[in-house]
Structures are given as structure tokens and as C-alpha cells.
Enzyme design. Sequence first.
Site, PDB file in Angstrom:
ATOM      1  N   THR A  89       0.218   9.419   5.039  1.00  0.00           N
ATOM      2  CA  THR A  89       0.705   9.884   3.737  1.00  0.00           C
ATOM      3  C   THR A  89       0.637  11.403   3.622  1.00  0.00           C
ATOM      4  OG1 THR A  89      -0.004   7.822   2.690  1.00  0.00           O
ATOM      5  CG2 THR A  89       0.348   9.698   1.247  1.00  0.00           C
ATOM      6  N   GLU A  90       1.638  11.978   2.971  1.00  0.00           N
ATOM      7  CA  GLU A  90       1.694  13.423   2.742  1.00  0.00           C
ATOM      8  C   GLU A  90       1.925  13.704   1.263  1.00  0.00           C
ATOM      9  OE1 GLU A  90       4.458  15.338   5.358  1.00  0.00           O
ATOM     10  OE2 GLU A  90       3.503  14.545   7.173  1.00  0.00           O
ATOM     11  N   THR A 134      -8.040   8.253   3.167  1.00  0.00           N
ATOM     12  CA  THR A 134      -9.329   7.589   3.008  1.00  0.00           C
ATOM     13  C   THR A 134     -10.191   7.833   4.233  1.00  0.00           C
ATOM     14  OG1 THR A 134      -8.267   5.871   1.668  1.00  0.00           O
ATOM     15  CG2 THR A 134     -10.449   5.382   2.542  1.00  0.00           C
ATOM     16  N   ARG A 136      -2.362  -5.345   5.559  1.00  0.00           N
ATOM     17  CA  ARG A 136      -1.999  -5.764   4.197  1.00  0.00           C
ATOM     18  C   ARG A 136      -2.673  -7.063   3.771  1.00  0.00           C
ATOM     19  NH1 ARG A 136       4.161  -3.366   4.312  1.00  0.00           N
ATOM     20  NH2 ARG A 136       3.591  -1.343   3.407  1.00  0.00           N
ATOM     21  N   GLU A 194      -1.415   1.295   0.601  1.00  0.00           N
ATOM     22  CA  GLU A 194      -0.904   0.379   1.643  1.00  0.00           C
ATOM     23  C   GLU A 194       0.438  -0.239   1.248  1.00  0.00           C
ATOM     24  OE1 GLU A 194      -2.567  -1.402   4.530  1.00  0.00           O
ATOM     25  OE2 GLU A 194      -4.527  -0.461   4.474  1.00  0.00           O
TER      26      GLU A 194
END
Length: 419
Positions: A158-159, A190, A276, A396
Site C-alpha cells: 500500500t502507498e 502493519t 483473506r 486486505e
Amino acid sequence: MLRTQALNALRKSSRAFSTSLLSRSSASAPAPTLGFQLSEDQLSVQETARQFVREVVIPAAPHHDKTGEYPVDIIKQAWELGLVNCHIPTEYGGLGFGVFDSALVSEQLAYGCTGIQTAIEANTLAEAPVILAASDAQKKKYLGRMTEEPLMAAYCVTEPGAGSDVAGARTNAVKKGDKWIVNGQKMWITNGGKANWYFLLAKTDPEANAGKAFTGFIVDADSPGISVGRKEWNMGQRASDTRGITFEDVEVPDENRLGEVGQGFKIAMGAFDITRPLVASAAVGLAQRAMDEASAYALQRKTMGKYIIDHQAVAFMLADMAIQIEASRMMVWRAGWLRDQNKRNTYYASIAKALASETANKCASDAVQIFGGNGFNTEYPVEKLMRDAKIFTIYEGTSQIQRLIISRAVADMAKHNQK
């Protein structure tokens, strides 16, 4: 001393479970029939996790929620019991649990505190691409060390401008000789400030489409050029360590490239079929805790001359919780079982993630409602559950992304049925 003896006994039970699991999961064994009765081994590891949560996690959770202190000692104890990294294959020192069995552990940990559970489960997300695509040497080096001491890892995808739109990630890696030079910024990572190493997704071909533009790397967290941002103070799950990570001319040896050049997006997305269902199982754990707290309170609180559980309005809220929790748990089990049988589970993993995430939020909200004014107060546990639950619909893959995946699968099935 008694505590140490108890933990050693629990660890022995966990190790015995792994041995049994290995014996019944050999390549030559037929795929087991899906059933709803857990085996004695599964019940044993579930009880190991449950006892640890009751004795260690639940008493400590309020402190970590209020202070944001990272639960180092709790994670160490969980690691000693075999409740951390339990999915790492046995040949690299792990317990070799499948997704189904790992979900049993995840649900119990989340029952105690989803912030602590998320810190532990972040290892699974970082390690999943390594399990899927790494060479034997890479697995020995990076998975092996996780079983030798209680280390943490992080999944750097993630950005700031690329969450659900992973294809929009801008962090890049340029090949120079036998090294890659990485520049870019990741966000909402995280275990970002606690990780020993990162799984990193970086763009290596700016002209290619998303399926071929990215490559995965394993990056040691102490590499020169890595800057770790401040710990983010989030709405919930405050025991978890969430930070931004900046890469400035970070040199990564080509031997740390994960899989082939251009296969990073596929590897990163493939990890979600493993993780997931585990995130969904954590949401189930939170929902179960909310129902348990609410039903216990409803047996004690009186209004209008009777316990509130005897009021149909409250009783039906509890019934709805039970319906949603049981349905969510079954979807988690199905998604996990399919993955363990090497069958495609993407559709079911997304259903489990969406359903369980929203179940957790509804159950936590209704628990607060049943507690009334007390539910809004920090002296009672349900307000924390409500804050902790929200992130399940976001990380997620948001609930909207899950619906996108599910709807595309439904459309594909409809087209197939018309042929």
C-alpha cells in the site's frame, strides 16, 4: 515458575498437533472430506489458543489499547506456544498448518484483541508471498529465521496514493548490475517499525500493464536508505504498529528478487487467497466476543422488572448476531479448506472477507446498543470492539473490492451457464 510450566505444557500440546497434522497431510494422502466436526488435534490447538487468550491476551488488551504499546512480551509468549508463524512449512522449522487450521488460531487470538492478533497475523501476510514464490534458499533464510526467534515481518504494498488501486503504486526498482535500486514510499504498513524484513512490491517496468509491471522483493529492514515513519494513532487496533516506510536509493541484491521479473503483482495478489480467510476468521473472533459480552450483560441487567435478555427486542439482536457469526465462520472454513486442497478459493475468500467484516461491525455496534450508556464508556469492553471492528471492512481489500471480485465471478459463471 507456574506460568512458565503452563506455557511449556501448552507448547508441547501445540507441537504434538503439528506432528499429527504432518502425518495426515502427506502428498499421497487423499483429500479429506469436508465436515463440520473438528478433529481431536484441531480441538487441541484451538484450546491452546483459547487458554492463552483468556490468561494472557484479554487481561492485557485494555493497557495496549490505551497506550498503543506494542505487545512484545505477548507476541513472544505466543511464539513460544507455536501460535505465531504456524503456517510456515515444516521443512523450514514451522508447524506446517494449512489455512483452515491457522484460521482456528486466528479466531481465538482475535477474540482477545484484534490489535494484538493483527500484529501477529501481519507476519502471515508478509510470509505468504515467500511461501508461494521464493526459492528454497530464500525460504531457508527468511522463513527459517522466523522460527528461530520471535521476529516480525511486514507486507509493503500500500502507498499514500495506492490502496485498493494496487496497480497505481509508484515505488520503483531499477536494475543496476546485480542489484536493484528502490525508491518510493509505502503507507499503512502493519509491523512497519518492528519488522526484520519486508515483502516489497515495486514497479520495474513503467510501460507494462499491471500484470507485468511489478516485481516482488524481500528487503532487509536494516538496509541503508530505509526510513521508518511515526507510529500512526488509529481509531482502533492500537496495539498494532502501523507506519509509513520510505525507500531512498535502497540497494536490494538480485538474489532477493522474489520469482521472475514482472510477476510481482500476481504473487502479491495470490497471497490474499491465503490471508483473506484468516482476516475473516479474526473478524469472526471479534464478532463472537461481542455476542458473548452482550449476552452475558443481558443476563445481568434488568429493566422493567426483568432481565433484558427476556425482552424480545434484545433477544432478537442476539439471535441476529448468532446467525451472522455462524454463517461467517462457515464461509471462512470453506475458503480455508479449498485453499488447503489446492483448489481456487478466490471467490469464497472474498465472500468470507466481506461477510465476516460486516458481521464484526454489526455485532460490535449491536453489543454497544445492548449495553446502552455503559457501552459508550471505556470501562466496558464493547466500545473497543466497535472501534477495532471498522478496519476489517478496509484492510486486505475493502468490502467494495470484495464485491467487485465476487460480482465478476458471478458474471463469469452466468456467461458459462449460457454456453
